[in-house]
Motif scaffolding. Structure first.
Motif, PDB file in Angstrom:
ATOM      1  N   ASP A  69       0.852  -1.189   0.000  1.00  0.00           N
ATOM      2  CA  ASP A  69       0.000   0.000   0.000  1.00  0.00           C
ATOM      3  C   ASP A  69       0.891   1.243   0.000  1.00  0.00           C
ATOM      4  OD1 ASP A  69      -1.683   2.132   0.563  1.00  0.00           O
ATOM      5  OD2 ASP A  69      -2.600   1.211   2.324  1.00  0.00           O
ATOM      6  N   PRO A  70       0.775   2.140  -0.995  1.00  0.00           N
ATOM      7  CA  PRO A  70       1.656   3.302  -1.034  1.00  0.00           C
ATOM      8  C   PRO A  70       1.513   4.215   0.184  1.00  0.00           C
ATOM      9  CG  PRO A  70      -0.123   3.521  -2.641  1.00  0.00           C
ATOM     10  CD  PRO A  70      -0.163   2.119  -2.130  1.00  0.00           C
ATOM     11  N   PHE A  71       0.352   4.171   0.837  1.00  0.00           N
ATOM     12  CA  PHE A  71       0.137   5.047   1.987  1.00  0.00           C
ATOM     13  C   PHE A  71       0.866   4.566   3.240  1.00  0.00           C
ATOM     14  CE2 PHE A  71      -3.288   6.448  -0.774  1.00  0.00           C
ATOM     15  CZ  PHE A  71      -3.206   7.832  -0.621  1.00  0.00           C
ATOM     16  N   LEU A  72       1.543   3.411   3.144  1.00  0.00           N
ATOM     17  CA  LEU A  72       2.420   2.993   4.238  1.00  0.00           C
ATOM     18  C   LEU A  72       3.689   3.845   4.279  1.00  0.00           C
ATOM     19  CD1 LEU A  72       2.177  -0.903   3.926  1.00  0.00           C
ATOM     20  CD2 LEU A  72       1.114   0.555   5.681  1.00  0.00           C
ATOM     21  N   MET A  73       4.002   4.539   3.186  1.00  0.00           N
ATOM     22  CA  MET A  73       5.205   5.356   3.143  1.00  0.00           C
ATOM     23  C   MET A  73       4.983   6.659   3.910  1.00  0.00           C
ATOM     24  SD  MET A  73       7.535   6.411  -0.182  1.00  0.00           S
ATOM     25  CE  MET A  73       7.552   4.714  -0.753  1.00  0.00           C
ATOM     26  N   LYS A  74       5.928   6.993   4.757  1.00  0.00           N
ATOM     27  CA  LYS A  74       5.826   8.206   5.564  1.00  0.00           C
ATOM     28  C   LYS A  74       5.598   9.428   4.673  1.00  0.00           C
ATOM     29  CE  LYS A  74       8.278  11.060   8.910  1.00  0.00           C
ATOM     30  NZ  LYS A  74       9.559  11.339   9.589  1.00  0.00           N
ATOM     31  N   PRO A 182      19.198   9.768   3.618  1.00  0.00           N
ATOM     32  CA  PRO A 182      18.996  11.146   4.077  1.00  0.00           C
ATOM     33  C   PRO A 182      19.995  11.555   5.156  1.00  0.00           C
ATOM     34  CG  PRO A 182      17.315   9.685   4.993  1.00  0.00           C
ATOM     35  CD  PRO A 182      18.215   8.833   4.147  1.00  0.00           C
ATOM     36  N   ASP A 183      20.227  12.866   5.255  1.00  0.00           N
ATOM     37  CA  ASP A 183      20.962  13.412   6.384  1.00  0.00           C
ATOM     38  C   ASP A 183      20.016  13.516   7.574  1.00  0.00           C
ATOM     39  OD1 ASP A 183      23.379  13.751   5.082  1.00  0.00           O
ATOM     40  OD2 ASP A 183      22.874  15.754   4.360  1.00  0.00           O
ATOM     41  N   THR A 184      20.581  13.860   8.734  1.00  0.00           N
ATOM     42  CA  THR A 184      19.714  14.108   9.894  1.00  0.00           C
ATOM     43  C   THR A 184      18.889  15.374   9.671  1.00  0.00           C
ATOM     44  OG1 THR A 184      21.603  15.212  10.929  1.00  0.00           O
ATOM     45  CG2 THR A 184      21.184  12.933  11.555  1.00  0.00           C
ATOM     46  N   ASN A 185      19.424  16.322   8.883  1.00  0.00           N
ATOM     47  CA  ASN A 185      18.740  17.579   8.595  1.00  0.00           C
ATOM     48  C   ASN A 185      17.972  17.431   7.285  1.00  0.00           C
ATOM     49  OD1 ASN A 185      17.987  20.285   8.558  1.00  0.00           O
ATOM     50  ND2 ASN A 185      19.859  20.908   7.485  1.00  0.00           N
ATOM     51  N   LEU A 186      16.676  17.159   7.391  1.00  0.00           N
ATOM     52  CA  LEU A 186      15.867  16.954   6.195  1.00  0.00           C
ATOM     53  C   LEU A 186      15.412  18.288   5.613  1.00  0.00           C
ATOM     54  CD1 LEU A 186      13.578  13.967   7.246  1.00  0.00           C
ATOM     55  CD2 LEU A 186      15.520  13.908   5.672  1.00  0.00           C
ATOM     56  N   PRO A 187      15.202  18.361   4.300  1.00  0.00           N
ATOM     57  CA  PRO A 187      14.695  19.590   3.693  1.00  0.00           C
ATOM     58  C   PRO A 187      13.300  19.928   4.222  1.00  0.00           C
ATOM     59  CG  PRO A 187      15.527  18.069   2.021  1.00  0.00           C
ATOM     60  CD  PRO A 187      15.472  17.313   3.302  1.00  0.00           C
ATOM     61  N   ASP A 194      10.827   9.048   1.151  1.00  0.00           N
ATOM     62  CA  ASP A 194      12.081   8.312   1.021  1.00  0.00           C
ATOM     63  C   ASP A 194      12.019   7.154   2.004  1.00  0.00           C
ATOM     64  OD1 ASP A 194      14.664   7.283   1.069  1.00  0.00           O
ATOM     65  OD2 ASP A 194      15.620   9.222   0.813  1.00  0.00           O
ATOM     66  N   PRO A 195      11.875   5.911   1.496  1.00  0.00           N
ATOM     67  CA  PRO A 195      11.745   4.773   2.414  1.00  0.00           C
ATOM     68  C   PRO A 195      12.967   4.548   3.285  1.00  0.00           C
ATOM     69  CG  PRO A 195      11.947   4.043   0.126  1.00  0.00           C
ATOM     70  CD  PRO A 195      11.794   5.515   0.086  1.00  0.00           C
ATOM     71  N   LYS A 196      14.095   5.214   2.973  1.00  0.00           N
ATOM     72  CA  LYS A 196      15.295   5.050   3.794  1.00  0.00           C
ATOM     73  C   LYS A 196      15.317   5.996   5.000  1.00  0.00           C
ATOM     74  CE  LYS A 196      18.473   2.992   0.428  1.00  0.00           C
ATOM     75  NZ  LYS A 196      17.798   3.034  -0.851  1.00  0.00           N
ATOM     76  N   GLN A 197      14.292   6.827   5.147  1.00  0.00           N
ATOM     77  CA  GLN A 197      14.183   7.592   6.396  1.00  0.00           C
ATOM     78  C   GLN A 197      14.051   6.600   7.556  1.00  0.00           C
ATOM     79  OE1 GLN A 197      11.581  11.322   6.230  1.00  0.00           O
ATOM     80  NE2 GLN A 197      10.823  10.172   4.449  1.00  0.00           N
ATOM     81  N   GLU A 198      14.755   6.877   8.638  1.00  0.00           N
ATOM     82  CA  GLU A 198      14.798   5.911   9.749  1.00  0.00           C
ATOM     83  C   GLU A 198      13.415   5.599  10.303  1.00  0.00           C
ATOM     84  OE1 GLU A 198      17.563   6.786  12.818  1.00  0.00           O
ATOM     85  OE2 GLU A 198      19.312   6.696  11.508  1.00  0.00           O
ATOM     86  N   ASP A 199      12.526   6.580  10.329  1.00  0.00           N
ATOM     87  CA  ASP A 199      11.214   6.358  10.932  1.00  0.00           C
ATOM     88  C   ASP A 199      10.132   6.100   9.885  1.00  0.00           C
ATOM     89  OD1 ASP A 199      11.355   8.908   9.931  1.00  0.00           O
ATOM     90  OD2 ASP A 199      10.359   9.879  11.620  1.00  0.00           O
ATOM     91  N   CYS A 200      10.537   5.747   8.663  1.00  0.00           N
ATOM     92  CA  CYS A 200       9.549   5.432   7.629  1.00  0.00           C
ATOM     93  C   CYS A 200       9.149   3.961   7.746  1.00  0.00           C
ATOM     94  CB  CYS A 200      10.105   5.715   6.228  1.00  0.00           C
ATOM     95  SG  CYS A 200       8.929   5.302   4.901  1.00  0.00           S
ATOM     96  N   PRO A 201       7.865   3.665   7.929  1.00  0.00           N
ATOM     97  CA  PRO A 201       7.439   2.274   8.133  1.00  0.00           C
ATOM     98  C   PRO A 201       7.267   1.481   6.841  1.00  0.00           C
ATOM     99  CG  PRO A 201       5.534   3.735   8.311  1.00  0.00           C
ATOM    100  CD  PRO A 201       6.736   4.621   8.075  1.00  0.00           C
TER     101      PRO A 201
END
Length: 581
Positions: A69-74, A182-187, A194-201
């Motif tokens: 489901d695409p809506f699982l992406m943060k 990503p960096d810690t400082n997001l735009p 970006d599924p590689k964000q640490e808190d992206c489920p």
């Protein structure tokens, strides 16, 4: 196990992917019986995590229902809401992409799909040499001057915090679709996908930039913007991005790649079909064909001229216009080959003439007049000769800018990150990255990077690898065996083409030397049941001729392929290495 690869006079490691435990072997035997395949194939499947009838069914029959489901992406809900708001108010939108294959296919897919339903959009790709990688000041200036209030980035933007913040002050919103770390400082974008964000489920982390854009379009369709079935026509572009970006061909990517190849082989997109024709492909294309036939040509537009040419081709609807565009892009690819061959020769000579570099754990080279568009290719070529992490730099607007490539198992991105105080910009993946720094910092960076590599890399990682799935008796290879192997495709990272090893192999007849450097031999293993003979091709192995005619038995590592000649199709072995007993 370490054997000597005599044809290159360098040591190669033969490693086996996995030795099955007794319980796993029992699983493999049961699986082989349940799906009626050779026991070798059952073992091969278990090695790849396929242990039951149901998982085998999902593996061999990938289905669109397996997509997440695409809506699982943060932030997907925020991205969809902002786009729907823009559509409602007839805002002008820029679809902004990177200049490589992933970026060009992303833009062609996203823009091409939306344009059918919404007229107030344009696409924008930065000039590699004038604007550089990612969101550019020139791009933001263009958006402001022309009344654009929303920019959707594809395959870039995750490291453009300062520029996105400036655009926000100018009244321009961003939706970022990226797949880089990503960096810690997001735009400060309206939404960062970006599924590689640490808190992206989101369950699958290996999508391409084009894949993330596809999920956004899928989410839009699910909100009633368009028929999701129409979106499937874009899968031919998506599989090109998956192949070219060398991402994992597992999970969701495997499904998208399988359906994308079907769509690609229908040859309905006139731009891609023109490229397929000019590349000389007559049969159905696979991932390898895309990687080596289509991707370099698409990339060549951005390397030699401007990536807009590639997007224009991919969006083209006129057959004759597409053929003309393809001819131009093919010329760029020929020019690119000339550049990268010459620069590779220079780079290799620079290494060989420097005693410190010969003994180093890494390669960092800088020359101000090298063509920026081919430095990544040159880095890969250097690794073929000096198997170690490699960075090739050239002058770009007064800075040293270039590309990094790595060897299996070594994270070049993290090694570069450890030198970040010497850099102005960097970004990328485990095995490939881009960076820029002051020219004055190049010597210090070279020493620091080599020290970081030295402390983190193992001796094994500095040795070329032949990764073998299993030992196989040549007599086990049959048409049925190969037909099952073919169904394990699409192949790629994490689902590579199976590599087998056979021992106590003999040669029948005399070796043939092709084009003065390649080897063609007939091989067999003695067997009481009678030996089956196969033709084996060894690229670059001609200097093994004297060893082979000695008549001594040897071991081979190889893949199995079909070869069609004069309408007759036979199975043929492609040699990865030869070890003499």
């Amino acid at each position: 196990m370490i054997f000597v690869n005599l044809h290159s006079m360098t040591t190669k490691r033969w490693t086996y992917r996995q030795t099955l435990t007794p319980d796993q072997q029992a699983q493999a035997d049961a699986l082989a019986a349940s799906i009626n395949v050779n026991p070798f194939l059952g073992r091969l499947l278990v090695q790849r995590g396929i242990t039951t009838f149901e998982t085998a069914k999902a593996f061999f029959r990938p289905a669109m229902e397996h997509l997440h489901d695409p809506f699982l992406m943060k932030n997907m809900d925020k991205a969809v809401a902002r786009l729907l708001q823009a559509f409602e108010h007839k805002e002008k939108i820029i679809i902004y992409g990177d200049y490589d294959v992933d970026g060009a296919t992303s833009v062609a897919m996203f823009y091409g799909f939306l344009k059918k339903y919404y007229p107030f959009i344009e696409y924008y790709i930065p000039d590699r040499y004038i604007e550089g990688y990612g969101v550019s000041w020139q791009g933001i200036d263009y958006a402001e001057a022309n009344g654009f209030s929303l920019i959707v980035t594809l395959d870039c933007g995750i490291k453009s915090a300062e520029k996105v913040a400036d655009a926000k002050r100018r009244g321009i919103d961003f939706i970022i679709c990226d797949h880089h770390r990503p960096d810690t400082n997001l735009p400060p974008a309206v939404a960062v996908l970006d599924p590689k964000q640490e808190d992206c489920p989101y369950p699958y982390k290996e999508l391409t930039g084009c894949g993330v854009g596809f999920k956004l379009l899928q989410a839009l369709c699910q909100q009633g913007f368009a028929d999701e079935a129409d979106l499937m026509d874009q899968l031919d572009l998506l599989v090109v991005s998956i192949a070219a970006d060398i991402v994992h061909i597992t999970g969701e990517n495997r499904v998208l790649a399988a359906y994308g190849l079907k769509k690609l082989n229908e040859r309905k997109r006139v731009g891609l079909n023109a490229l397929i024709e000019i590349a000389g492909f007559r049969n159905a294309l696979d991932i390898t064909n895309v990687v080596f036939g289509l991707a370099p040509r698409i990339n060549a537009a951005g390397r030699i001229a401007h990536a807009k040419e590639a997007v224009r081709l991919l969006l083209c609807n006129d057959k004759y216009e597409a053929e003309a565009f393809a001819q131009e892009i093919n010329k760029h690819n020929s020019d690119r080959r000339t550049f990268d061959t010459g620069i590779t020769d220079e780079a290799l000579n620079m290494i060989r003439e420097d005693a410190w570099m010969v003994g180093a754990n890494s390669t960092v080279l800088y020359k101000e007049d090298w063509h920026k568009g081919v430095v990544g290719i040159v880095a890969s070529r250097c690794i073929e000769h000096f198997h170690r992490p490699t960075i090739i730099l050239t002058n770009s607007h007064g800075k040293a800018a270039g590309s990094a490539r790595s060897v299996p198992g070594f994270d070049v991105y993290e090694a570069i990150e450890a030198c970040s105080d010497l850099l102005e910009q960097f970004g990328g993946h485990t095995f490939a990255a881009g960076l820029s720094l002051s020219v004055d910092n190049v010597p210090a960076f070279r020493m620091r990077f080599d020290e970081i590599v030295k402390t983190r890399i193992s001796p094994e990682q500095l040795t070329p690898l032949v990764d073998i799935d299993m030992d196989l008796e040549l007599n086990a290879i049959s048409a049925k065996f190969y037909n099952i192997l073919k169904q394990m495709a699409p192949f790629g990272p994490e689902n590579m083409t199976p590599v087998f090893a056979s021992h106590d192999v003999r040669m029948s007849g005399t070796p043939t030397i092709m084009k003065e450097k390649h080897l063609k031999i007939e091989v067999f293993q003695p067997s009481p049941q009678g030996a089956v003979k196969f033709t084996a091709i060894g690229f670059g192995m001609a200097d093994l001729y004297p060893k082979l005619i000695s008549g001594k038995p040897f071991s081979i590592a190889y893949t199995i392929e079909e070869n069609t000649f004069r309408d007759k199709t036979t199975l043929q072995l492609y040699l990865k290495d030869i070890r003499f007993e």
